[in-house]
Design an enzyme around this catalytic site. Structure first.
Site, short mmCIF file in Angstrom:
data_model
loop_
_atom_site.label_atom_id
_atom_site.label_comp_id
_atom_site.label_asym_id
_atom_site.label_seq_id
_atom_site.Cartn_x
_atom_site.Cartn_y
_atom_site.Cartn_z
N TYR A 134 0.84 -1.21 0.00
CA TYR A 134 0.00 0.00 0.00
C TYR A 134 0.87 1.26 0.00
O TYR A 134 0.68 2.16 -0.82
CB TYR A 134 -0.93 -0.01 1.22
CG TYR A 134 -1.97 1.08 1.21
CD1 TYR A 134 -3.11 0.97 0.41
CD2 TYR A 134 -1.81 2.23 1.96
CE1 TYR A 134 -4.05 1.98 0.38
CE2 TYR A 134 -2.75 3.24 1.94
CZ TYR A 134 -3.88 3.11 1.16
OH TYR A 134 -4.83 4.12 1.11
N LYS B 266 1.17 3.90 -3.07
CA LYS B 266 0.70 5.29 -2.89
C LYS B 266 1.85 6.28 -3.03
O LYS B 266 1.66 7.38 -3.55
CB LYS B 266 -0.01 5.43 -1.55
CG LYS B 266 -1.34 4.65 -1.47
CD LYS B 266 -2.37 5.14 -2.49
CE LYS B 266 -3.74 4.51 -2.26
NZ LYS B 266 -4.74 4.98 -3.24
N1 LIG Z 1 -10.79 5.64 3.75
C1 LIG Z 1 -9.59 6.09 4.13
O1 LIG Z 1 -9.36 6.30 5.35
C2 LIG Z 1 -8.53 6.37 3.10
C3 LIG Z 1 -7.36 6.99 3.51
C4 LIG Z 1 -6.36 7.26 2.58
C5 LIG Z 1 -6.55 6.94 1.25
N2 LIG Z 1 -7.69 6.32 0.87
C6 LIG Z 1 -7.84 6.01 -0.56
O2 LIG Z 1 -9.07 6.52 -1.01
C7 LIG Z 1 -9.54 5.74 -2.10
C8 LIG Z 1 -10.98 5.33 -1.82
O3 LIG Z 1 -10.98 4.55 -0.64
P1 LIG Z 1 -12.31 4.33 0.25
O4 LIG Z 1 -11.90 4.40 1.65
O5 LIG Z 1 -13.39 5.20 -0.24
O6 LIG Z 1 -12.57 2.79 -0.07
P2 LIG Z 1 -13.93 2.04 -0.49
O7 LIG Z 1 -13.58 0.59 -0.41
O8 LIG Z 1 -15.09 2.55 0.28
O9 LIG Z 1 -14.13 2.46 -2.01
C9 LIG Z 1 -13.27 2.02 -3.02
C10 LIG Z 1 -14.10 1.78 -4.27
O10 LIG Z 1 -13.20 1.39 -5.30
C11 LIG Z 1 -13.78 0.30 -6.00
N3 LIG Z 1 -12.72 -0.49 -6.61
C12 LIG Z 1 -11.82 -1.29 -5.98
N4 LIG Z 1 -11.01 -1.84 -6.89
C13 LIG Z 1 -11.40 -1.39 -8.10
C14 LIG Z 1 -10.95 -1.60 -9.42
N5 LIG Z 1 -9.94 -2.44 -9.68
N6 LIG Z 1 -11.57 -0.96 -10.43
C15 LIG Z 1 -12.61 -0.13 -10.19
N7 LIG Z 1 -13.09 0.10 -8.95
C16 LIG Z 1 -12.48 -0.52 -7.93
C17 LIG Z 1 -14.56 -0.49 -4.95
O11 LIG Z 1 -15.56 -1.29 -5.54
C18 LIG Z 1 -15.12 0.64 -4.09
O12 LIG Z 1 -16.39 1.07 -4.55
C19 LIG Z 1 -8.56 4.59 -2.25
O13 LIG Z 1 -7.63 4.88 -3.25
C20 LIG Z 1 -7.88 4.53 -0.89
O14 LIG Z 1 -6.59 3.98 -0.94
C21 LIG Z 1 -8.69 6.03 1.76
#
Ligand SMILES: NC(=O)c1ccc[n+]([C@@H]2O[C@H](COP(=O)([O-])OP(=O)(O)OC[C@H]3O[C@@H](n4cnc5c(N)ncnc54)[C@H](O)[C@@H]3O)[C@@H](O)[C@H]2O)c1
Length: 258
Positions: A159, A163
């Protein structure tokens, strides 16, 4: 001076928009007047999300199903966004997965999956969008990195590496495409309260009290707070900002913890 967050007449494509941060971003873009295309692997989820948004903003949203790891599907989605809205002004390159595990035990498939979705997929989306934006005379791409692309944590090798790769990719594409009027920036969220964090906390796998104590702001972020920072990066209000990663983490990465 342009400080508008008004996206009327513009088209935005968001990946990973069926849930979490992507869905909050989609709400923000639709609310700001954009025609919005949701792209996600989760077929049911993305259709439910589009229906909910269209209920308040009829005809403004469409849903597409596919994986960001499939360059052909991603290129088709970008073309479909142009067909839907006439242009492709904004891409929120947001889909991603989390993944924790001790590095000594990490199996090859898990490592490859983490890099494939979080880094390779991000490149395929940016490349497909960049090709269209170069031809139409400009656009704005916002990659979702993570504070764990800027600082590290144990047991998150794939991860953090992916990133950090997104942060570097953001700089490369920004300087490569600046003369095409394409801006490329990244949003790097800290811990955000989403369904995932709530579930992990309920299962006892995430200690919310400890996290709250570690964040200088004293709390986790909300999806809406990440969406509004992303909207700034996508909008003309940040017209001279490119190649940057905006860390929205309540101060986590600035704090050298004792
Ligand atoms: N939630 C957090 O605390 C957090 C913190 C830092 C970064 N992020 C980043 O934010 C982004 C969104 O995360 P989130 O927390 O909303 O997660 P989430 O799991 O709620 O949403 C992610 C979405 O991406 C979709 N997805 C996964 N793999 C895919 C693929 N190969 N092709 C198309 N769609 C795909 C999933 O179906 C889901 O709807 C990610 O890149 C994650 O790394 C999240």
């Amino acid at each position: 001076m342009t400080t508008t967050f008004d996206f009327t007449g513009r088209t935005a494509l968001l990946t990973g928009a069926a849930s979490g941060l992507g869905l909050a971003m989609a709400r923000a873009f639709v609310g700001a007047g954009a025609k919005t295309v949701l792209f996600d692997l989760d077929e049911d989820g993305v259709r439910v999300a589009a229906d909910a948004l269209n209920a308040d903003h009829p005809g403004q949203v469409t849903a597409l199903v596919g994986s960001i790891t499939d360059p052909a599907a991603v290129a088709a989605a970008c073309e479909a966004a142009v067909a839907f809205g006439g242009r492709l002004d904004v891409v929120m390159n947001n889909a991603g997965i989390s993944g924790n595990g001790p590095s000594l035990d990490l199996d090859e498939a898990t490592w490859r999956r983490g890099i494939d979705i979080n880094l390779n997929g991000a490149f395929f989306v940016a490349q497909a969008a960049g090709r269209i934006m170069a031809e139409q005379g400009g656009g704005s791409i916002v990659n979702t990195a993570s504070m764990y692309g800027v600082v590290a944590a144990p047991e998150r090798a794939a991860y953090c590496a992916a990133k950090a790769g997104v942060v570097a990719l953001t700089k490369v594409l920004a300087i490569e495409w600046a003369d095409r009027n394409i801006r490329v920036n990244a949003i790097a969220p800290g811990y955000v309260r989403t369904a995932l964090t709530e579930t992990l906390a309920a299962q006892g796998r995430l200690d919310l009290d400890a996290l709250n104590a570690r964040v200088p702001a004293g709390r986790l972020g909300t999806p809406e707070e990440i969406a509004s920072a992303s909207l700034f990066l996508a909008s003309d209000a940040s017209a001279y900002v490119t190649g940057q990663t905006l860390v929205a983490d309540g101060g986590w990465s600035s704090y050298s913890y004792l």
